[in-house]
Design an enzyme around this catalytic site. Structure first.
Site, PDB file in Angstrom:
ATOM      1  N   ASP A 380       2.663  -4.798   1.529  1.00 30.27           N
ATOM      2  CA  ASP A 380       3.116  -4.847   0.303  1.00 30.27           C
ATOM      3  C   ASP A 380       3.775  -3.429   0.072  1.00 30.27           C
ATOM      4  O   ASP A 380       3.136  -2.342  -0.266  1.00 30.27           O
ATOM      5  CB  ASP A 380       2.106  -5.098  -0.864  1.00 30.27           C
ATOM      6  CG  ASP A 380       2.741  -5.097  -2.195  1.00 30.27           C
ATOM      7  OD1 ASP A 380       3.999  -4.972  -2.626  1.00 30.27           O
ATOM      8  OD2 ASP A 380       2.151  -5.596  -3.243  1.00 30.27           O
ATOM      9  N   HIS A 381       5.078  -3.260  -0.196  1.00 28.65           N
ATOM     10  CA  HIS A 381       5.785  -2.121  -0.226  1.00 28.65           C
ATOM     11  C   HIS A 381       5.495  -1.389  -1.782  1.00 28.65           C
ATOM     12  O   HIS A 381       6.001  -0.166  -1.851  1.00 28.65           O
ATOM     13  CB  HIS A 381       7.310  -2.001   0.109  1.00 28.65           C
ATOM     14  CG  HIS A 381       7.755  -1.049   0.916  1.00 28.65           C
ATOM     15  ND1 HIS A 381       7.655   0.261   0.791  1.00 28.65           N
ATOM     16  CD2 HIS A 381       8.778  -0.949   1.995  1.00 28.65           C
ATOM     17  CE1 HIS A 381       8.034   0.831   1.959  1.00 28.65           C
ATOM     18  NE2 HIS A 381       9.118   0.002   2.502  1.00 28.65           N
ATOM     19  N   ARG A 382       5.146  -2.154  -2.488  1.00 28.96           N
ATOM     20  CA  ARG A 382       4.867  -1.324  -3.986  1.00 28.96           C
ATOM     21  C   ARG A 382       3.652  -0.523  -3.818  1.00 28.96           C
ATOM     22  O   ARG A 382       3.570   0.240  -4.596  1.00 28.96           O
ATOM     23  CB  ARG A 382       4.539  -2.389  -4.870  1.00 28.96           C
ATOM     24  CG  ARG A 382       5.641  -3.465  -5.325  1.00 28.96           C
ATOM     25  CD  ARG A 382       5.332  -4.567  -6.047  1.00 28.96           C
ATOM     26  NE  ARG A 382       4.337  -5.416  -5.491  1.00 28.96           N
ATOM     27  CZ  ARG A 382       4.018  -6.295  -5.933  1.00 28.96           C
ATOM     28  NH1 ARG A 382       4.213  -6.927  -7.283  1.00 28.96           N
ATOM     29  NH2 ARG A 382       3.211  -7.326  -5.465  1.00 28.96           N
TER      30      ARG A 382
END
Length: 410
Positions: A380-382
């Site tokens: 998850d790039h968040r």
């Protein structure tokens, strides 16, 4: 007093559920402990029980609908006179969630009897559990007082029966363009949630190989020692151990993104790991508790137990709670790499491929036969950037390539 019954929240990440079945009809009285309805999520079916006596006045949501948590779904009366009263402000629902397999019979379960008319002593929960598992109580030995059958006796009997057969396919709908079929409630829910996860979670992917010649040799040596009494070790167990050791070294990977309050980061810190299991109902991913701190033999035993319960349909909602990362091993299906969708509520998933023999050049440029395992980490790039996620993946690879480290707890 007229009260509202709302869709219960059956797990930390649950936001909605399918109202699969009403077990009580409008106007019908119920007692504390009676099953009021069945709720299905993408993980499990749960029977919702009443925690007090009452009468169901009306249902406001029909069976088959997808309902958000907290939505009123029915009105009930604690004194039986609610049909003549005006609705009051919503109060806490008189229901408690009791995860269990869905039973086919919606009527209250009568006390079972043997062929000779003798009553079979059993607890109400054991009777419901037996109905859900398809167990004949006449074949179960009770361990309670006077031979009373408890739920543990039913579950023990379920473990000794043959594996359940897959459910028949849904009915086909004939069309001029081909054959269509309606998805099951579970299939539709999984499709909706995975579509949302793929759409709303910014995935990125990292692929690499681990050289596992030494790992495979260690597994074979451990399994050859049949007198040790240790559980058999699979490639999945070794990968779970490697992920657990990497998670213990990098606790920042044990975090998830929560959309509540505009977006918050939740640090879990327990070292739990999801484990994808293929079952007759489809793929599920129960959570192996504290995997990061388990020695290999205990990890293998607990993972094997979790797998058996998943395939027997004996998981509970609690088995799916927690965990930031899941391991999905498809190596037995002849695949080199597998790029997986992150499970809703988690932040990464490791797709594991098959072990492949390949030639690689050594330091002198001569070809050397190696055994390599393809790995793909979806993250998850968040929460993570490429450097952090790659450091995590490289720690997993280091554990697989130096497997003696996996024998002890982190």
């Amino acid at each position: 007093m007229v009260r509202e019954l709302v869709m219960p929240k059956l797990g930390l990440t649950m936001t909605e559920g399918v109202l699969a079945e009403w077990r009580v009809s409008p106007g019908q009285p119920f007692r504390s402990g009676d099953v009021l309805l069945v709720v299905e999520t993408d993980k499990i079916a749960s029977e919702v029980e009443a925690d007090s006596d009452g009468v169901l006045i009306e249902t406001t949501i029909p069976a088959g609908e997808t309902v958000a948590v907290g939505t009123p779904i029915a009105r009930w009366s604690a004194d039986g006179a609610g049909a003549a009263r005006a609705p009051q402000p919503a109060e806490a629902p008189a229901a408690k969630a009791a995860p269990a397999p869905v039973a086919a019979n919606a009527r209250p379960l009568p006390a079972p009897v043997r062929a000779n008319g003798e009553r079979i002593l059993s607890t109400p929960l054991a009777r419901r559990r037996a109905e859900g598992l398809g167990i004949d109580l006449a074949t179960v030995a009770g361990s309670g007082p006077r031979g009373r059958i408890k739920v543990a006796d039913v579950e023990a009997a379920a473990q000794t029966r043959p594996a359940p057969q897959p459910a028949p396919p849904p009915p086909k709908i004939e069309t001029s363009a081909g054959e269509r079929s309606k998805p099951t409630t579970l299939q539709a829910t999984i499709a909706r949630r995975l579509t949302a996860a793929k759409r709303d979670v910014p995935h990125f992917y990292l692929a690499a190989e681990a050289e596992v010649t030494e790992l495979a040799a260690l597994r074979d040596r451990l399994n050859a020692d049949t007198e040790s009494g240790l559980p058999r070790i699979s490639m999945t167990h070794l990968v779970l151990a490697a992920v657990g050791r990497a998670l213990a070294a990098m606790p920042e990977m044990d975090r998830v993104w929560d959309d509540a309050d505009g977006g918050t980061i939740l640090a879990l810190g327990r070292g739990d790991i999801g484990m994808a299991v293929d079952t007759p109902r489809g793929l599920v991913a129960p959570v192996l508790r504290g995997a990061a701190a388990l020695p290999l033999d205990r990890l293998a035993a607990e993972a094997a137990s979790l797998t058996r319960r998943a395939r027997d349909g004996r998981l509970t909602e609690e088995d799916f709670q927690g965990g930031a990362v899941t391991v999905s091993n498809a190596g037995m299906h002849n695949v080199t790499y597998m790029t997986s969708i992150i499970n809703p509520g988690q932040s990464s998933i490791l797709g594991v491929g098959s072990v492949r023999p390949v030639f690689r050049p050594d330091a002198a440029g001569a070809p050397v036969l190696r055994r390599e395992l393809g790995l793909v980490l979806s993250a998850d790039h968040r929460l993570f950037d490429g450097v952090t996620a790659l450091a995590f993946l490289n720690r997993i690879i280091a554990g697989l390539e130096r497997p003696l480290r996996l024998l002890r707890a982190a």
